[in-house]
Design a protein around this motif. Structure first.
Motif, PDB file in Angstrom:
ATOM      1  N   LEU A 186       0.766  -1.305   0.059  1.00  0.00           N
ATOM      2  CA  LEU A 186      -0.068  -0.077   0.173  1.00  0.00           C
ATOM      3  C   LEU A 186       1.003   1.337  -0.029  1.00  0.00           C
ATOM      4  O   LEU A 186       0.245   2.155  -0.424  1.00  0.00           O
ATOM      5  N   LEU A 187       2.111   1.013   0.542  1.00  0.00           N
ATOM      6  CA  LEU A 187       3.015   2.379   0.609  1.00  0.00           C
ATOM      7  C   LEU A 187       3.655   2.356  -0.810  1.00  0.00           C
ATOM      8  O   LEU A 187       4.187   3.464  -1.234  1.00  0.00           O
ATOM      9  N   TRP A 188       4.182   1.411  -1.449  1.00  0.00           N
ATOM     10  CA  TRP A 188       5.171   1.470  -2.437  1.00  0.00           C
ATOM     11  C   TRP A 188       4.178   1.030  -3.840  1.00  0.00           C
ATOM     12  O   TRP A 188       4.475   1.675  -5.060  1.00  0.00           O
ATOM     13  N   GLY A 189       3.361   0.233  -3.982  1.00  0.00           N
ATOM     14  CA  GLY A 189       2.454  -0.317  -4.930  1.00  0.00           C
ATOM     15  C   GLY A 189       3.685  -1.511  -5.642  1.00  0.00           C
ATOM     16  O   GLY A 189       4.655  -1.610  -5.102  1.00  0.00           O
ATOM     17  N   GLN A 190       3.191  -2.025  -6.739  1.00  0.00           N
ATOM     18  CA  GLN A 190       3.773  -3.116  -7.282  1.00  0.00           C
ATOM     19  C   GLN A 190       5.409  -2.425  -7.787  1.00  0.00           C
ATOM     20  O   GLN A 190       5.448  -1.478  -8.311  1.00  0.00           O
ATOM     21  N   ASP A 191       6.462  -3.303  -7.731  1.00  0.00           N
ATOM     22  CA  ASP A 191       7.707  -2.941  -8.506  1.00  0.00           C
ATOM     23  C   ASP A 191       7.596  -3.504  -9.937  1.00  0.00           C
ATOM     24  O   ASP A 191       7.455  -4.927  -9.851  1.00  0.00           O
ATOM     25  N   LEU A 192       7.299  -2.677 -10.764  1.00  0.00           N
ATOM     26  CA  LEU A 192       7.220  -3.163 -12.184  1.00  0.00           C
ATOM     27  C   LEU A 192       8.596  -2.946 -13.108  1.00  0.00           C
ATOM     28  O   LEU A 192       8.442  -3.199 -14.251  1.00  0.00           O
ATOM     29  N   HIS A 193       9.725  -3.067 -12.074  1.00  0.00           N
ATOM     30  CA  HIS A 193      10.891  -2.946 -12.823  1.00  0.00           C
ATOM     31  C   HIS A 193      11.800  -4.259 -13.271  1.00  0.00           C
ATOM     32  O   HIS A 193      12.842  -4.202 -13.852  1.00  0.00           O
ATOM     33  N   GLY A 194      11.223  -5.242 -12.878  1.00  0.00           N
ATOM     34  CA  GLY A 194      11.646  -6.738 -12.961  1.00  0.00           C
ATOM     35  C   GLY A 194      12.955  -6.693 -12.214  1.00  0.00           C
ATOM     36  O   GLY A 194      13.125  -6.270 -11.087  1.00  0.00           O
ATOM     37  N   HIS A 195      14.028  -7.076 -13.281  1.00  0.00           N
ATOM     38  CA  HIS A 195      15.448  -7.235 -12.649  1.00  0.00           C
ATOM     39  C   HIS A 195      16.180  -5.893 -12.792  1.00  0.00           C
ATOM     40  O   HIS A 195      17.323  -5.736 -12.862  1.00  0.00           O
ATOM     41  N   LYS A 196      15.588  -4.851 -13.198  1.00  0.00           N
ATOM     42  CA  LYS A 196      16.425  -3.505 -13.224  1.00  0.00           C
ATOM     43  C   LYS A 196      16.208  -2.792 -12.118  1.00  0.00           C
ATOM     44  O   LYS A 196      15.267  -2.869 -11.252  1.00  0.00           O
ATOM     45  N   LEU A 197      16.870  -1.610 -11.780  1.00  0.00           N
ATOM     46  CA  LEU A 197      16.909  -0.623 -10.652  1.00  0.00           C
ATOM     47  C   LEU A 197      15.676   0.001 -10.591  1.00  0.00           C
ATOM     48  O   LEU A 197      15.176   0.747 -11.556  1.00  0.00           O
ATOM     49  N   GLY A 198      15.022  -0.115  -9.476  1.00  0.00           N
ATOM     50  CA  GLY A 198      13.705   0.761  -9.341  1.00  0.00           C
ATOM     51  C   GLY A 198      12.665  -0.217  -8.413  1.00  0.00           C
ATOM     52  O   GLY A 198      12.509  -1.473  -8.689  1.00  0.00           O
ATOM     53  N   ALA A 199      12.175   0.535  -7.276  1.00  0.00           N
ATOM     54  CA  ALA A 199      11.310  -0.237  -6.583  1.00  0.00           C
ATOM     55  C   ALA A 199       9.839   0.123  -6.964  1.00  0.00           C
ATOM     56  O   ALA A 199       9.738   0.777  -7.957  1.00  0.00           O
ATOM     57  N   GLY A 200       8.703  -0.243  -6.072  1.00  0.00           N
ATOM     58  CA  GLY A 200       7.444   0.480  -6.443  1.00  0.00           C
ATOM     59  C   GLY A 200       7.116   1.943  -6.523  1.00  0.00           C
ATOM     60  O   GLY A 200       8.280   2.572  -5.817  1.00  0.00           O
ATOM     61  N   GLU A 201       6.266   2.649  -7.201  1.00  0.00           N
ATOM     62  CA  GLU A 201       6.213   3.723  -7.413  1.00  0.00           C
ATOM     63  C   GLU A 201       4.712   4.323  -7.450  1.00  0.00           C
ATOM     64  O   GLU A 201       4.272   5.148  -8.229  1.00  0.00           O
ATOM     65  N   ARG A 202       4.054   3.938  -6.280  1.00  0.00           N
ATOM     66  CA  ARG A 202       2.826   4.414  -5.912  1.00  0.00           C
ATOM     67  C   ARG A 202       2.810   5.915  -5.945  1.00  0.00           C
ATOM     68  O   ARG A 202       3.639   6.531  -5.167  1.00  0.00           O
ATOM     69  N   PRO A 203       1.997   6.699  -6.621  1.00  0.00           N
ATOM     70  CA  PRO A 203       1.864   8.183  -6.202  1.00  0.00           C
ATOM     71  C   PRO A 203       1.358   8.249  -4.971  1.00  0.00           C
ATOM     72  O   PRO A 203       0.333   7.638  -4.501  1.00  0.00           O
ATOM     73  N   HIS A 204       1.616   9.460  -4.478  1.00  0.00           N
ATOM     74  CA  HIS A 204       0.962  10.020  -3.165  1.00  0.00           C
ATOM     75  C   HIS A 204      -0.495  10.281  -3.280  1.00  0.00           C
ATOM     76  O   HIS A 204      -1.419  10.276  -2.369  1.00  0.00           O
TER      77      HIS A 204
END
Length: 423
Positions: A186-204
């Protein structure tokens, strides 16, 4: 051998050597430490860890409520950081599992993973739930009325009763409705970056009201996040009470009434089970062999490196009888190490060396993930063909195997059978 691979191997060797040299510095010889004293200190240590877990969860709850009162990017980041802080003591508590039934019967409410996040909220179009999971795409936040194979579930009011009823719905462990990872999603959302750099990007703005609301149902999403945080605090408060001193009736009282040999067996059982079966097997080996980001522990936040690090530290804590609290206070006392050293100093020295070597290998993992330039997170390390990941994670696995054998030898040195837990 690729240059990067050689660099990782050299770094691991250097850190491990440093760790072993430090471990050679022998502690002050123990004098007549009794098993009962070690058991009593163990109970104090457990109480301290869970007390920190509860207090940090309350801080998380406060940050979440502040964020929900006035959603902003800064508020969301503050709540995310509070979640990461709350993980520090909790992950050190997992070594208390696998032998203390009050914990084993309870922890699934707090730390179940991986989860079918489609149970909770919106997901990407290419999302696939676990095969046969009836709750994998229910999206409780978007649906105040849920059809469960002809049975209608009233989800119009998101409260504690609803979320607890949804947890492991239909007997599926993938239906995680409460706990750290539900809050993480609920704080981050899905991590859609797969094996690349980046976590979940849920907007505020997923929590903004009115025309500022993104992805719909912001009021229900806020209610879910608020309720999940409240449940986390409630569950941790229960466990703190179970380990509180001077209580007429709780688990701590029951544990201290047992034969000390049984409690020592539970301590060794927890260390060995977390070391090889859970941390080494479920959390590292499975992810590495399957190259699966779905099997990453803290997958939405990319916090997995710290999750593993503090699991390892929890194991070392129990053997050494120490715990550094969130306020910086160092709790120390009679430990398994003292008992083993009295019986066989060489076995104790070897055990402490293997624990230090494991922590050195886990530090490589955390340093790699937290590098200021070109950080490489756990989900990147487990990608197919990643030589750096293979080197780092294989070194951890090897250290955990050696550590577990040393833990078994330490138990044997004081005539403890780790399976004789009295359960």
């Amino acid at each position: 051998m690729p240059a990067l691979f050689r660099h990782v191997v050299a770094l691991l060797a250097c850190l491990t050597l440093t760790s072993l040299v430090q471990a050679e510095l022998k502690p002050t010889p123990a004098k007549n430490i009794e098993a009962a004293a070690v058991v009593k200190h163990y109970a104090e240590l457990v109480y301290a860890v869970y007390s920190d877990a509860e207090s940090s969860a309350r801080q998380l709850q406060m940050q979440i409520d502040d964020f929900l009162a006035a959603p902003s990017q800064a508020g969301l980041i503050a709540a995310q950081q509070a979640w990461k802080t709350a993980r520090i003591p909790y992950q050190q508590s997992e070594v208390f599992r696998f032998g203390n039934p009050v914990i084993d019967d309870w922890e699934y409410q707090l730390n179940s993973w991986p989860l079918d996040e489609g149970l909770i909220d919106y997901v990407a179009d290419d999302y696939f739930a676990a095969l046969g999971n009836i709750g994998g795409d229910l999206n409780v936040i978007a649906n105040p009325s849920i059809n469960l194979g002809g049975e209608i579930l009233d989800a119009s009011i998101i409260n504690s009763d609803l979320l607890r009823s949804l947890h492991e719905l239909g007997g599926s462990a993938a239906n995680v409705a409460t706990g750290y990872h539900a809050i993480e999603f609920l704080l981050w959302g899905q991590d859609l970056h797969g094996h690349k750099l980046g976590a979940g990007e849920r907007p505020h703005t997923d929590y903004s009201l009115g025309s500022q609301c993104s992805n719909g149902n912001c009021d229900r999403r806020a209610a879910y996040l608020h309720t999940a945080a409240s449940i986390l605090v409630e569950d941790l408060s229960y466990m703190v009470k179970q380990w509180a001193p001077n209580q007429a009736k709780n688990y701590r009282k029951e544990l201290l009434s047992l034969n000390s040999q049984i409690v020592l067996a539970r301590m060794f059982n927890g260390m060995g089970s977390l070391s090889l079966g859970e941390l080494g097997g479920e959390r590292i080996k499975v992810s590495l062999e399957a190259n699966s980001t779905e099997d990453e522990h803290d997958c939405f936040s990319d916090n997995t490196h710290w999750s593993h690090y503090y699991n390892g530290l929890g194991i070392e804590n129990v053997y050494l009888g120490r715990y550094k609290r969130l306020d910086g206070q160092l709790l120390t006392g009679p430990a398994l190490s003292d008992l083993v050293r009295q019986a066989n100093p060489e076995v104790d020295a070897k055990t402490r060396k293997t624990l230090s070597a494991t922590m050195a290998s886990l530090k490589v993992l955390s340093d790699t993930a937290e590098a200021s330039e070109r950080p490489v997170k756990f989900d990147m390390l487990i990608a197919e063909g990643n030589d750096q990941g293979e080197a780092i994670l294989s070194a951890i696995l090897n250290a955990l195997v050696t550590q577990t054998r040393a833990i078994e030898a330490a138990a044997s040195a004081i005539n403890i059978d780790p399976t004789a837990t009295g359960l």
